[in-house]
Design a protein around this motif. Structure first.
Motif, PDB file in Angstrom:
ATOM      1  N   ASP A  37      -3.863  -6.706  -1.948  1.00 30.17           N
ATOM      2  CA  ASP A  37      -4.707  -7.895  -2.072  1.00 30.17           C
ATOM      3  C   ASP A  37      -4.000  -8.990  -1.271  1.00 30.17           C
ATOM      4  O   ASP A  37      -3.068  -9.628  -1.767  1.00 30.17           O
ATOM      5  CB  ASP A  37      -4.819  -8.273  -3.560  1.00 30.17           C
ATOM      6  CG  ASP A  37      -5.504  -9.615  -3.746  1.00 30.17           C
ATOM      7  OD1 ASP A  37      -6.239 -10.034  -2.833  1.00 30.17           O
ATOM      8  OD2 ASP A  37      -5.294 -10.246  -4.805  1.00 30.17           O
TER       9      ASP A  37
ATOM     10  N   LYS B  93      -6.193  -1.059   2.686  1.00 28.46           N
ATOM     11  CA  LYS B  93      -7.201  -1.996   2.179  1.00 28.46           C
ATOM     12  C   LYS B  93      -7.327  -1.944   0.651  1.00 28.46           C
ATOM     13  O   LYS B  93      -7.467  -2.969  -0.003  1.00 28.46           O
ATOM     14  CB  LYS B  93      -8.534  -1.647   2.826  1.00 28.46           C
ATOM     15  CG  LYS B  93      -9.403  -2.842   3.104  1.00 28.46           C
ATOM     16  CD  LYS B  93     -10.601  -2.433   3.899  1.00 28.46           C
ATOM     17  CE  LYS B  93     -11.601  -3.571   3.946  1.00 28.46           C
ATOM     18  NZ  LYS B  93     -12.739  -3.222   4.786  1.00 28.46           N
ATOM     19  N   ASP B  94      -7.301  -0.747   0.109  1.00 27.00           N
ATOM     20  CA  ASP B  94      -7.460  -0.611  -1.349  1.00 27.00           C
ATOM     21  C   ASP B  94      -6.148  -0.771  -2.099  1.00 27.00           C
ATOM     22  O   ASP B  94      -6.106  -0.698  -3.318  1.00 27.00           O
ATOM     23  CB  ASP B  94      -8.065   0.763  -1.683  1.00 27.00           C
ATOM     24  CG  ASP B  94      -9.448   0.903  -1.083  1.00 27.00           C
ATOM     25  OD1 ASP B  94     -10.141  -0.129  -0.975  1.00 27.00           O
ATOM     26  OD2 ASP B  94      -9.812   2.028  -0.695  1.00 27.00           O
ATOM     27  N   THR B  95      -5.054  -0.931  -1.358  1.00 26.96           N
ATOM     28  CA  THR B  95      -3.733  -1.046  -1.986  1.00 26.96           C
ATOM     29  C   THR B  95      -3.280  -2.500  -2.051  1.00 26.96           C
ATOM     30  O   THR B  95      -2.599  -2.902  -2.986  1.00 26.96           O
ATOM     31  CB  THR B  95      -2.698  -0.228  -1.160  1.00 26.96           C
ATOM     32  OG1 THR B  95      -3.180   1.114  -1.044  1.00 26.96           O
ATOM     33  CG2 THR B  95      -1.326  -0.222  -1.815  1.00 26.96           C
TER      34      THR B  95
ATOM     35  N   PHE C 199      -8.926  -9.333  11.825  1.00 27.49           N
ATOM     36  CA  PHE C 199      -9.202  -8.474  10.665  1.00 27.49           C
ATOM     37  C   PHE C 199      -9.097  -9.282   9.367  1.00 27.49           C
ATOM     38  O   PHE C 199      -9.937  -9.175   8.487  1.00 27.49           O
ATOM     39  CB  PHE C 199      -8.212  -7.299  10.654  1.00 27.49           C
ATOM     40  CG  PHE C 199      -8.393  -6.351   9.501  1.00 27.49           C
ATOM     41  CD1 PHE C 199      -9.248  -5.248   9.599  1.00 27.49           C
ATOM     42  CD2 PHE C 199      -7.714  -6.547   8.306  1.00 27.49           C
ATOM     43  CE1 PHE C 199      -9.415  -4.374   8.530  1.00 27.49           C
ATOM     44  CE2 PHE C 199      -7.872  -5.681   7.231  1.00 27.49           C
ATOM     45  CZ  PHE C 199      -8.728  -4.584   7.346  1.00 27.49           C
ATOM     46  N   TYR C 200      -8.052 -10.113   9.258  1.00 26.12           N
ATOM     47  CA  TYR C 200      -7.875 -10.866   8.012  1.00 26.12           C
ATOM     48  C   TYR C 200      -8.678 -12.173   7.991  1.00 26.12           C
ATOM     49  O   TYR C 200      -8.946 -12.700   6.913  1.00 26.12           O
ATOM     50  CB  TYR C 200      -6.386 -11.115   7.747  1.00 26.12           C
ATOM     51  CG  TYR C 200      -5.700  -9.850   7.294  1.00 26.12           C
ATOM     52  CD1 TYR C 200      -6.076  -9.233   6.107  1.00 26.12           C
ATOM     53  CD2 TYR C 200      -4.707  -9.240   8.056  1.00 26.12           C
ATOM     54  CE1 TYR C 200      -5.482  -8.043   5.700  1.00 26.12           C
ATOM     55  CE2 TYR C 200      -4.113  -8.057   7.653  1.00 26.12           C
ATOM     56  CZ  TYR C 200      -4.506  -7.464   6.471  1.00 26.12           C
ATOM     57  OH  TYR C 200      -3.927  -6.298   6.061  1.00 26.12           O
TER      58      TYR C 200
ATOM     59  N   ALA D  44      -4.010  -1.464   8.347  1.00 25.29           N
ATOM     60  CA  ALA D  44      -4.660  -2.397   7.414  1.00 25.29           C
ATOM     61  C   ALA D  44      -5.834  -1.715   6.718  1.00 25.29           C
ATOM     62  O   ALA D  44      -6.073  -1.928   5.525  1.00 25.29           O
ATOM     63  CB  ALA D  44      -5.118  -3.645   8.166  1.00 25.29           C
ATOM     64  N   GLU D  45      -6.544  -0.878   7.454  1.00 22.19           N
ATOM     65  CA  GLU D  45      -7.662  -0.131   6.855  1.00 22.19           C
ATOM     66  C   GLU D  45      -7.143   0.837   5.796  1.00 22.19           C
ATOM     67  O   GLU D  45      -7.697   0.920   4.704  1.00 22.19           O
ATOM     68  CB  GLU D  45      -8.429   0.666   7.936  1.00 22.19           C
ATOM     69  CG  GLU D  45      -9.207  -0.190   8.922  1.00 22.19           C
ATOM     70  CD  GLU D  45     -10.525  -0.725   8.349  1.00 22.19           C
ATOM     71  OE1 GLU D  45     -10.808  -0.520   7.157  1.00 22.19           O
ATOM     72  OE2 GLU D  45     -11.253  -1.397   9.118  1.00 22.19           O
TER      73      GLU D  45
ATOM     74  N   LYS E 121      -4.524  -3.480  -7.204  1.00 20.25           N
ATOM     75  CA  LYS E 121      -4.034  -3.846  -5.870  1.00 20.25           C
ATOM     76  C   LYS E 121      -2.773  -4.697  -6.002  1.00 20.25           C
ATOM     77  O   LYS E 121      -2.634  -5.465  -6.951  1.00 20.25           O
ATOM     78  CB  LYS E 121      -5.087  -4.654  -5.141  1.00 20.25           C
ATOM     79  CG  LYS E 121      -6.279  -3.842  -4.663  1.00 20.25           C
ATOM     80  CD  LYS E 121      -7.104  -4.718  -3.755  1.00 20.25           C
ATOM     81  CE  LYS E 121      -8.372  -4.039  -3.309  1.00 20.25           C
ATOM     82  NZ  LYS E 121      -9.123  -4.877  -2.377  1.00 20.25           N
TER      83      LYS E 121
END
Ligand code: ADP
Length: 193
Positions: A110, A106-108, A164-165, A102-103, A2
């Motif tokens: 940090d 998410k895996d990209t 979300f964050y 953002a979803e 990430k």
């Protein structure tokens, strides 16, 4: 792997670009303003036309297109040695800009901190945007109806990202201060991350 990232968050005109440019000259920080990536497209290219179509109405460019272009930008920056994912931090300005983005990212990403540049009054935001229109030759900055639409888009689509964050990552910064004070508030927190 990430990408370590800090987000500059806030309404149009809150000063994200100003701060991002300064933060971007710090070694190991790469400033990425999504709006600039779009504006650097040729206006007569297919993607450039999509950008103009949406931005001239104060709307967001569709998510898949935006994320694809952003990934290309990061890929190119890595290839040319401007970005070193192993030890650099991305200073993201304008992306993710809604919860679906953002979803997708998410895996990209940090996300270690979100700096929420909060201005108390809308009128001063509008004035800043209008001043910038002349300086930067931006079509979407010049028209008051488009500006109002962008502020609405921000409230409706972008602001939910704060939830979300979550409050542990979101740091409120008073955007009505002078740029140097805003910078100082950001750096005090960023230095600890
Ligand atoms: P501002 O925050 O001042 O409105 P930007 O330069 O960040 O300006 O964005 C200008 C326009 O570019 C936006 O109104 C939108 O149309 C488009 N844009 C920028 N970033 C994104 C994004 N992440 N997703 C969708 N559209 C975007």
């Amino acid at each position: 792997m990430k990408y370590r990232s800090i987000l500059l968050f806030g309404a149009p005109g809150a000063g994200k670009g100003t701060q991002g440019k300064v933060l971007g000259v710090i070694p190991n920080f790469l400033h990425c303003a999504c709006g600039d990536v779009f504006r650097n497209l040729r206006a007569d290219s297919p993607l450039g036309r999509v950008f103009i179509e949406y931005s001239s109405r104060g709307q967001l460019v569709p998510d898949a297109t935006t994320v694809k272009l952003w990934r290309q930008f990061i890929g190119n920056s890595t290839k040319i040695g401007r970005f070193h994912p192993e030890h650099d931090t991305l200073v993201l300005d304008g992306i993710p800009r809604n919860v679906p983005q953002a979803e997708i990212l998410k895996d990209t990403l940090d996300v270690v901190a979100v700096f929420y540049l909060k201005s108390a009054d809308e009128q001063s935001l509008i004035q800043r945007i209008q001043r910038r229109a002349i300086k930067e030759n931006r079509l979407d900055d010049a028209n008051l109806d488009v500006i109002r639409e962008r502020l609405k888009t921000y409230e409706k689509e972008t602001k939910p990202l704060l939830q979300f964050y979550g409050s542990k990552r979101v740091h409120r910064i008073n955007a009505d201060q002078s740029p140097v004070k805003v910078l100082s508030d950001i750096l005090r927190i960023a230095a600890k991350k």
